[in-house]
Design a protein around this motif. Structure first.
Motif, PDB file in Angstrom:
ATOM      1  N   ILE A   1      44.991  34.813  36.116  1.00  0.00           N
ATOM      2  CA  ILE A   1      43.272  33.494  35.486  1.00  0.00           C
ATOM      3  C   ILE A   1      42.377  34.383  35.698  1.00  0.00           C
ATOM      4  CG2 ILE A   1      45.726  31.927  36.679  1.00  0.00           C
ATOM      5  CD1 ILE A   1      43.850  31.861  39.057  1.00  0.00           C
ATOM      6  N   HIS A   2      41.794  34.981  36.076  1.00  0.00           N
ATOM      7  CA  HIS A   2      40.766  35.668  36.874  1.00  0.00           C
ATOM      8  C   HIS A   2      40.505  36.491  36.094  1.00  0.00           C
ATOM      9  CE1 HIS A   2      37.376  36.497  40.290  1.00  0.00           C
ATOM     10  NE2 HIS A   2      36.941  36.489  39.060  1.00  0.00           N
ATOM     11  N   THR A   3      39.842  36.493  34.740  1.00  0.00           N
ATOM     12  CA  THR A   3      40.111  37.843  33.438  1.00  0.00           C
ATOM     13  C   THR A   3      38.343  36.892  32.759  1.00  0.00           C
ATOM     14  OG1 THR A   3      40.433  38.639  31.447  1.00  0.00           O
ATOM     15  CG2 THR A   3      41.387  36.915  32.073  1.00  0.00           C
ATOM     16  N   HIS A   4      37.305  38.497  32.793  1.00  0.00           N
ATOM     17  CA  HIS A   4      36.072  37.278  31.490  1.00  0.00           C
ATOM     18  C   HIS A   4      35.433  38.021  30.360  1.00  0.00           C
ATOM     19  CE1 HIS A   4      35.057  35.747  35.619  1.00  0.00           C
ATOM     20  NE2 HIS A   4      35.123  37.327  36.880  1.00  0.00           N
ATOM     21  N   MET A   5      35.628  37.652  30.432  1.00  0.00           N
ATOM     22  CA  MET A   5      34.881  37.904  28.454  1.00  0.00           C
ATOM     23  C   MET A   5      32.943  37.314  28.804  1.00  0.00           C
ATOM     24  SD  MET A   5      37.990  38.122  26.088  1.00  0.00           S
ATOM     25  CE  MET A   5      36.646  39.263  24.760  1.00  0.00           C
ATOM     26  N   TYR A   6      31.999  38.183  27.612  1.00  0.00           N
ATOM     27  CA  TYR A   6      30.754  37.630  27.718  1.00  0.00           C
ATOM     28  C   TYR A   6      30.945  38.059  25.719  1.00  0.00           C
ATOM     29  CZ  TYR A   6      28.955  38.884  31.799  1.00  0.00           C
ATOM     30  OH  TYR A   6      28.519  39.809  33.586  1.00  0.00           O
TER      31      TYR A   6
END
Length: 382
Positions: free
Chosen positions: A17-22
């Motif tokens: 649930i804690h995974t980022h993208m730009y």
């Protein structure tokens, strides 16, 4: 590539649930800037650098005189590539990821630009999720600097998007924090739309707290990230509690990054300080305790990297309210051989090992690694 061995076999799906993208359009904005946050190329560095933190400003300004320490972190393909995100998931046996824009979100943009930028980013995330249905969901960007009327309309629209499962927010609010009364209408709308808030820090503590040796780069990112981020989250939620936000919006749900900062450890101290403050005893006489709020409206991720911290999170909020995360693409392996970042990440392994040590490999482990998120974020049957 080595056979993945970080995750003990879980009886259920693994959810991050804690995974980022730009998204690429966000990186273009950062490339156009001269002040943080920014992306900049430096002489002698093969890849551009992502510079986000106020603590990095002194190093950024002194770089022309001293090129031995580069500010920021390497901007690898892990930050924006959908293919790389899926590869990371496959490598670490992750079945479902709930992606979100990383800090500092859109806080730095003028109000007139923030809302259309959020719409573009959310559309990008929706498209990514549609390419991999059932494997990807997202927390939407919600720029609180935009006009309230637009935000309320946006919340209504987000609730109907098939892959949106909440919003990601920082702690700045409208510039006055999340205890600002002007935000109550937003919180009420999010609660009514059944969209939880994923609360993530960015601003940390003042640079002066960390001292001149930190400003020179000697201590790297350790102090602002390891200490500043968790304290920021703790202070933001404590302010909301003291302002009565959770009582005024009883259906508001929040997921706190990094296992709630230091809240699990300091909740008892916060309670004691309230009980011994005559003014607060009168004003908050009908309040719920912070322990009750933690067990009814708050969820914690399991991004804490150690058994002791994870056990505190379990005791504070409940093992059924804890959810696995990786914080990808941050905390990659320190570069050694070419392609090392495509293999297993030690940072992921630390969170997995903490879960195993804290609760074994039975039902509670399966809950933290996926079943809790599937229930809380409505991922059933996907």
């Amino acid at each position: 590539m080595a056979t993945p061995n970080l995750l003990p076999k879980a009886k259920a799906r693994v959810v991050d649930i804690h995974t980022h993208m730009y998204p690429p359009e966000y990186i273009k904005v950062l490339e156009s800037r001269n002040t943080i946050p920014l992306v900049r190329k430096f002489t002698g560095a093969a890849d551009p650098r992502l510079v986000l933190l106020e603590a990095e400003v002194p190093l950024l300004e002194s770089h022309q005189q001293d090129t031995s320490i580069l500010p920021g972190r390497t901007l690898t393909r892990h930050f924006s590539s959908l293919e790389q995100k899926i590869h990371f998931m496959d490598t670490h046996q992750i079945d479902i990821s709930v992606i979100s824009l990383a800090n500092p979100w859109l806080d730095f943009l003028p109000s007139i630009e923030a809302f259309p930028s959020a719409q573009s980013i959310n559309a990008s995330f929706s498209s990514m999720c549609a390419v991999h249905p059932g494997r990807l969901y997202f927390f939407a960007a919600l720029p609180l600097t935009a006009p309230t009327s637009l935000l309320l309309d946006s919340i209504s629209a987000l609730s109907s998007l098939p892959y949106c499962r909440g919003v990601i927010l920082g702690t700045s609010g409208l510039g006055f924090g999340l205890d600002d009364p002007a935000l109550l209408a937003i919180f009420l709308a999010l609660a009514d739309a059944n969209l939880p808030i994923f609360l993530h820090p960015h601003y940390g503590l003042p640079n002066s707290v960390f001292g001149p040796r930190s400003a020179s780069g000697e201590y790297g990112h350790v102090l602002p990230l390891a200490l500043g981020f968790p304290m920021e989250t703790t202070i933001a939620v404590a302010r909301m509690f003291l302002a009565g936000v959770f009582d005024k919006v009883p259906n508001l749900r929040m997921i706190l990054a990094h296992s709630g900062g230091t809240l699990p450890f300091l909740a008892g101290r916060i309670e004691s300080c309230i009980m011994h403050d005559g003014h607060l005893v009168k004003r908050m006489k009908d309040r719920r305790t912070i322990w009750e709020v933690l067990r009814s409206q708050v969820y914690l991720d399991a991004v804490v990297y150690g058994e002791v911290g994870l056990k505190a999170a379990v005791e504070a909020s409940g093992v059924d309210r804890l959810m696995f995360g990786t914080d990808h693409p941050f905390f990659p392996p320190v570069r050694g051989e070419e392609g090392e970042e495509d293999g297993e990440w030690e940072s992921v392994g630390l969170n997995v090992k903490a879960a195993v040590k804290a609760m074994g490999e039975g039902e509670e482990y399966d809950g933290v690694m996926g079943l809790n998120a599937i229930r809380v974020l409505r991922l059933e049957g996907e």
